[in-house]
Design a protein around this motif. Structure first.
Motif, PDB file in Angstrom:
ATOM      1  N   GLU A 239      51.492  52.637  32.047  1.00  0.00           N
ATOM      2  CA  GLU A 239      52.842  52.083  32.214  1.00  0.00           C
ATOM      3  C   GLU A 239      52.760  50.677  32.795  1.00  0.00           C
ATOM      4  N   THR A 240      53.555  49.768  32.237  1.00  0.00           N
ATOM      5  CA  THR A 240      53.564  48.381  32.689  1.00  0.00           C
ATOM      6  C   THR A 240      54.996  47.852  32.740  1.00  0.00           C
ATOM      7  N   GLU A 241      55.148  46.678  33.360  1.00  0.00           N
ATOM      8  CA  GLU A 241      56.467  46.064  33.482  1.00  0.00           C
ATOM      9  C   GLU A 241      56.297  44.547  33.465  1.00  0.00           C
ATOM     10  N   ALA A 242      57.004  43.867  32.589  1.00  0.00           N
ATOM     11  CA  ALA A 242      56.829  42.426  32.407  1.00  0.00           C
ATOM     12  C   ALA A 242      57.780  41.605  33.260  1.00  0.00           C
ATOM     13  N   TYR A 243      57.272  40.480  33.785  1.00  0.00           N
ATOM     14  CA  TYR A 243      58.071  39.518  34.541  1.00  0.00           C
ATOM     15  C   TYR A 243      57.770  38.127  34.000  1.00  0.00           C
ATOM     16  N   ASN A 244      58.826  37.485  33.478  1.00  0.00           N
ATOM     17  CA  ASN A 244      58.642  36.297  32.649  1.00  0.00           C
ATOM     18  C   ASN A 244      58.796  34.970  33.397  1.00  0.00           C
ATOM     19  N   GLY A 245      58.023  34.811  34.460  1.00  0.00           N
ATOM     20  CA  GLY A 245      57.940  33.521  35.131  1.00  0.00           C
ATOM     21  C   GLY A 245      59.214  33.009  35.765  1.00  0.00           C
ATOM     22  N   GLU A 246      59.341  31.689  35.830  1.00  0.00           N
ATOM     23  CA  GLU A 246      60.445  31.046  36.545  1.00  0.00           C
ATOM     24  C   GLU A 246      61.804  31.233  35.868  1.00  0.00           C
TER      25      GLU A 246
ATOM     26  N   LEU B   4      48.021  31.132  38.116  1.00  0.00           N
ATOM     27  CA  LEU B   4      46.668  30.897  37.630  1.00  0.00           C
ATOM     28  C   LEU B   4      46.607  31.125  36.118  1.00  0.00           C
ATOM     29  N   GLU B   5      45.445  30.910  35.560  1.00  0.00           N
ATOM     30  CA  GLU B   5      45.208  31.178  34.135  1.00  0.00           C
ATOM     31  C   GLU B   5      45.409  32.664  33.870  1.00  0.00           C
ATOM     32  N   GLY B   6      45.898  32.994  32.692  1.00  0.00           N
ATOM     33  CA  GLY B   6      46.076  34.388  32.312  1.00  0.00           C
ATOM     34  C   GLY B   6      44.794  35.181  32.475  1.00  0.00           C
ATOM     35  N   GLY B   7      44.918  36.440  32.892  1.00  0.00           N
ATOM     36  CA  GLY B   7      43.753  37.284  33.083  1.00  0.00           C
ATOM     37  C   GLY B   7      43.353  37.455  34.533  1.00  0.00           C
ATOM     38  N   HIS B   8      44.038  36.760  35.439  1.00  0.00           N
ATOM     39  CA  HIS B   8      43.753  36.912  36.858  1.00  0.00           C
ATOM     40  C   HIS B   8      44.649  37.993  37.465  1.00  0.00           C
ATOM     41  N   LEU B   9      44.292  38.418  38.668  1.00  0.00           N
ATOM     42  CA  LEU B   9      45.022  39.479  39.354  1.00  0.00           C
ATOM     43  C   LEU B   9      45.917  38.894  40.443  1.00  0.00           C
ATOM     44  N   TYR B  10      47.157  39.321  40.463  1.00  0.00           N
ATOM     45  CA  TYR B  10      48.103  38.934  41.516  1.00  0.00           C
ATOM     46  C   TYR B  10      48.447  40.188  42.300  1.00  0.00           C
ATOM     47  N   VAL B  11      48.126  40.198  43.590  1.00  0.00           N
ATOM     48  CA  VAL B  11      48.379  41.353  44.449  1.00  0.00           C
ATOM     49  C   VAL B  11      49.361  40.958  45.545  1.00  0.00           C
TER      50      VAL B  11
ATOM     51  N   VAL C 294      48.868  41.731  36.376  1.00  0.00           N
ATOM     52  CA  VAL C 294      47.985  40.962  35.513  1.00  0.00           C
ATOM     53  C   VAL C 294      48.700  39.680  35.116  1.00  0.00           C
ATOM     54  N   VAL C 295      48.148  38.538  35.512  1.00  0.00           N
ATOM     55  CA  VAL C 295      48.737  37.257  35.169  1.00  0.00           C
ATOM     56  C   VAL C 295      48.567  37.012  33.676  1.00  0.00           C
ATOM     57  N   CYS C 296      49.595  36.490  33.033  1.00  0.00           N
ATOM     58  CA  CYS C 296      49.509  36.186  31.605  1.00  0.00           C
ATOM     59  C   CYS C 296      50.040  34.773  31.340  1.00  0.00           C
ATOM     60  N   GLN C 297      49.860  34.302  30.149  1.00  0.00           N
ATOM     61  CA  GLN C 297      50.205  32.935  29.748  1.00  0.00           C
ATOM     62  C   GLN C 297      49.274  31.926  30.429  1.00  0.00           C
ATOM     63  N   GLY C 298      49.575  30.664  30.277  1.00  0.00           N
ATOM     64  CA  GLY C 298      48.713  29.618  30.785  1.00  0.00           C
ATOM     65  C   GLY C 298      48.938  29.318  32.246  1.00  0.00           C
ATOM     66  N   PRO C 299      48.078  28.487  32.849  1.00  0.00           N
ATOM     67  CA  PRO C 299      48.246  28.131  34.252  1.00  0.00           C
ATOM     68  C   PRO C 299      49.562  27.397  34.491  1.00  0.00           C
ATOM     69  N   GLY C 300      50.189  27.701  35.617  1.00  0.00           N
ATOM     70  CA  GLY C 300      51.443  27.058  35.954  1.00  0.00           C
ATOM     71  C   GLY C 300      52.672  27.743  35.405  1.00  0.00           C
TER      72      GLY C 300
END
Length: 216
Positions: free
Chosen positions: A37-44, A64-71, A83-89
């Motif tokens: 199960e996952t849940e998406a959050y679309n940035g700013e 950060l760059e997609g593929g990093h972990l945000y805790v 799980v961070v996705c999309q490009g940096p920033g």
């Protein structure tokens, strides 16, 4: 939004920091959970996202760059893994809401404590899965795609394709938020007993089946 359903079925692998796995050295050193199960959050642009107000010291890993972990700590009680996705920033991330335990169950049970009586309850929620896998703030910012990382994403050896077309995926509104609640950005493997709210997903399935029967 494309990443959230495609994480379903992937393995979240966590190595014990002390090399012992838990309090007893005879236990496994690694715990593994299948993401269900996952849940998406679309940035700013998403008012429910931690990134909505821009980058801060707390949410820096989201940018950060997609593929990093945000805790982050939720309500000052438990950790949540994203799980961070999309490009940096960009600040977009996917919350891992539930896992199906695959390996290291005894370690998970010891970490969760005696209150957990069924295996399906070990990781049936964002805080539960972090406690079971041992994910904490020290893992914030780690590269999940690096095979040498203490926390990493892996494709199951017996799976050749992981996408929302190959898997039976159900979607619904996000939970535990007060803004943009109507967006159907929560995804789960249909019928999996390890999801965070199995009864609500079952209701969605029955409603969906009823609509299919009513079609001319």
């Amino acid at each position: 939004l494309e990443v959230a359903p495609r994480l379903l079925g992937m393995l979240l692998v966590v190595d014990a920091p002390d090399g012992k796995g838990s309090l007893t050295s005879t236990m496994a050193t690694t715990t593994v959970g299948r993401i269900v199960e996952t849940e998406a959050y679309n940035g700013e642009s998403d008012p429910a996202s931690h990134a909505f107000g821009g980058e801060t010291p707390r949410n820096r890993s989201m940018f950060l760059e997609g593929g990093h972990l945000y805790v982050y700590r939720s309500y000052g009680v438990h950790w949540c893994a994203n799980v961070v996705c999309q490009g940096p920033g960009q600040g977009a991330a996917v919350l891992v809401r539930a896992i199906e335990p695959v390996s290291g169950l005894e370690v998970m049970k010891e970490r969760r404590g005696p209150a957990v009586r069924k295996d399906r309850d070990l990781g049936s929620g964002p805080g539960k899965l972090c406690a079971a896998l041992g994910i904490e703030v020290r893992h914030d910012g780690i590269d999940l795609l690096d095979e040498a990382s203490a926390v990493r994403l892996m494709v199951p050896a017996d799976v050749t394709s992981l996408n929302d077309e190959a898997l039976d995926v159900v979607s619904g509104p996000r939970v535990g938020i007060s803004k943009a609640v109507e967006r159907p950005w929560r995804f789960a493997l249909r019928g999996n007993p390890h999801v965070s709210t199995p009864r609500s997903w079952e209701k969605k399935r029955r409603a969906s089946n009823s609509r299919e029967k009513d079609k001319p």
